[in-house]
Design an enzyme around this catalytic site. Sequence first.
Site, PDB file in Angstrom:
ATOM      1  N   ASP A 181      47.947  38.723  27.046  1.00  0.00           N
ATOM      2  CA  ASP A 181      46.665  38.892  27.735  1.00  0.00           C
ATOM      3  C   ASP A 181      46.401  40.342  28.135  1.00  0.00           C
ATOM      4  O   ASP A 181      47.295  41.020  28.651  1.00  0.00           O
ATOM      5  CB  ASP A 181      46.715  38.005  28.996  1.00  0.00           C
ATOM      6  N   GLU A 243      45.825  40.837  22.951  1.00  0.00           N
ATOM      7  CA  GLU A 243      44.417  40.923  23.329  1.00  0.00           C
ATOM      8  C   GLU A 243      44.188  42.375  23.750  1.00  0.00           C
ATOM      9  O   GLU A 243      44.272  42.733  24.923  1.00  0.00           O
ATOM     10  CB  GLU A 243      44.090  39.958  24.480  1.00  0.00           C
TER      11      GLU A 243
HETATM   12  C1  GLC Z   1      41.850  37.908  29.437  1.00  0.00           C
HETATM   13  C2  GLC Z   1      41.567  36.421  29.449  1.00  0.00           C
HETATM   14  C3  GLC Z   1      40.518  36.147  30.480  1.00  0.00           C
HETATM   15  C4  GLC Z   1      41.041  36.591  31.825  1.00  0.00           C
HETATM   16  C5  GLC Z   1      41.478  38.043  31.815  1.00  0.00           C
HETATM   17  C6  GLC Z   1      42.303  38.393  33.010  1.00  0.00           C
HETATM   18  O1  GLC Z   1      40.764  38.654  29.018  1.00  0.00           O
HETATM   19  O2  GLC Z   1      41.198  35.987  28.176  1.00  0.00           O
HETATM   20  O3  GLC Z   1      40.152  34.790  30.500  1.00  0.00           O
HETATM   21  O4  GLC Z   1      40.039  36.424  32.803  1.00  0.00           O
HETATM   22  O5  GLC Z   1      42.279  38.340  30.705  1.00  0.00           O
HETATM   23  O6  GLC Z   1      43.592  37.819  32.920  1.00  0.00           O
END
Ligand code: GLC
Length: 478
Positions: A181, A243
Amino acid sequence: MWWQDAVVYQVYPRSFQDSDGDGIGDLRGIEQRLDHLAWLGVDALWLSPIYPSPMHDFGYDVADYKGVDPVFGSLDDFDRVVDAARERGLRVLMDVVPCHTSIEHPWFREHPDWYIWRDEPNNWLSAFGGPAWSSLNGRWYLHSFYPEQPDLDWRNPEVVDAMQDALRFWIERGIAGYRVDAIDRLLKDPELRDDPPASDPYGLPVSDDEAKLALTNSRNAPDTGSALAKMREAVGDHLLVGEVYLPSAKWQPYLEHLDVAFAFELLLADWDAAVMRRAIEGSTRRPGAAWVLSNHDFGRLGTRFGHANARAAALMLLTLPGPAFLYQGDEIGQADGPGGERAYDRAGRDRFRHPMQWDPSSTGGFTSGEPWLPAVDPERTNVEAQHDDPRSMLSLVRDLLTQRRLLGGGLELLDAAPGVLAYARGDHAIAINTTGEERPAPASGDVVLETGPGALRKGTLAPHAGVISMGLPGSQKG
Ligand code: GLC
């Protein structure tokens, strides 16, 4: 590597299947529905967070990295999902949230020095708007997201040890890897200096306030690789999908340690052949793109690209080279919803998280109780009705999952008429008409798969159509 061309199905556990009637999806529910995933033909499932959490960000605020929130079940239930998945040839990926914990994680009380503090705030902004700092006992702690999500200090070796321990915990329980994440937030400027004013666009959509800043100190520090190396050390050769909310030109340091990064340029592209071509070109300049067009943060194929384009979007997602991530419900063309009477997510993302629609009943077969968010349109869109209909979106997605294994390697973008995105994969050609009008198709051989009857007729692509054909030897390549 198993994941090279894998299709990973994103399960948003809260909204997939409820087994106990409390209106919230759970692990037992996921176990009950694994046959759907096996039938569909995906290779793996990615579970959005199931850790104990006060749920201010629905599990992306983790209060214990080595447990399961009771609303989802128990560690035993988790083990059962992994075993049942394995029996069906499916792998399981977890979601690791390394950059911040929940403010209710015991670490925040017991080890305040594991977090990032300042005597007064600098100009860094939270991803959800407003300052990234909140005050506590006369000092300010950093939260790149909600105030309930304080940022960990990955420059503290104790944090690294604790997170490595957490990463190993689930690997030892049999998972195949992690979706990592918000990883561009892992390391920031060690001196916590202000973000300077922006001189160039960020390269991906950011808020108006963020766009005024260069965002060079609040994230993506030059030594991020050293922390990523520690994550890699903990997981061995298990899959790490980042991500990384950065344009693909900035992926390199991440890809030295992670296996792949989500191609946000394509996820956020307009449904326009020229824009998508540029996004694909940029993201494939080096290996490492993981394709994704929808998820719990950005909304669904059918709504974002328009219902008429949902099939062609699925065709594109599943014919690009490299791993592809399919969000639950997109296989039936489920739409975003209105949210519920009560707003759960302060950033407005409830509408992307309505429950999966399995059958035409009022809750879509998701729960025997009162669903936490109502079903959107189960009477119109559901798995049961589409299952045996060869013309359904579900059948198309299933056919695409078979067909993608027969495509050749590599990717060559082809010249095509304006509004048409075309590319070759080995001896196959893919053409997508992104417009609402007929368009000339690039020259190709026999049609192998199409988004609907008559998608390609006499050299003409129907509006919104997508087609996989046999390529022509020596056809013009762009
Ligand atoms: C990522 C997740 C999202 C979350 C953020 C903070 O972008 O996909 O849902 O709010 O991280 O952890």
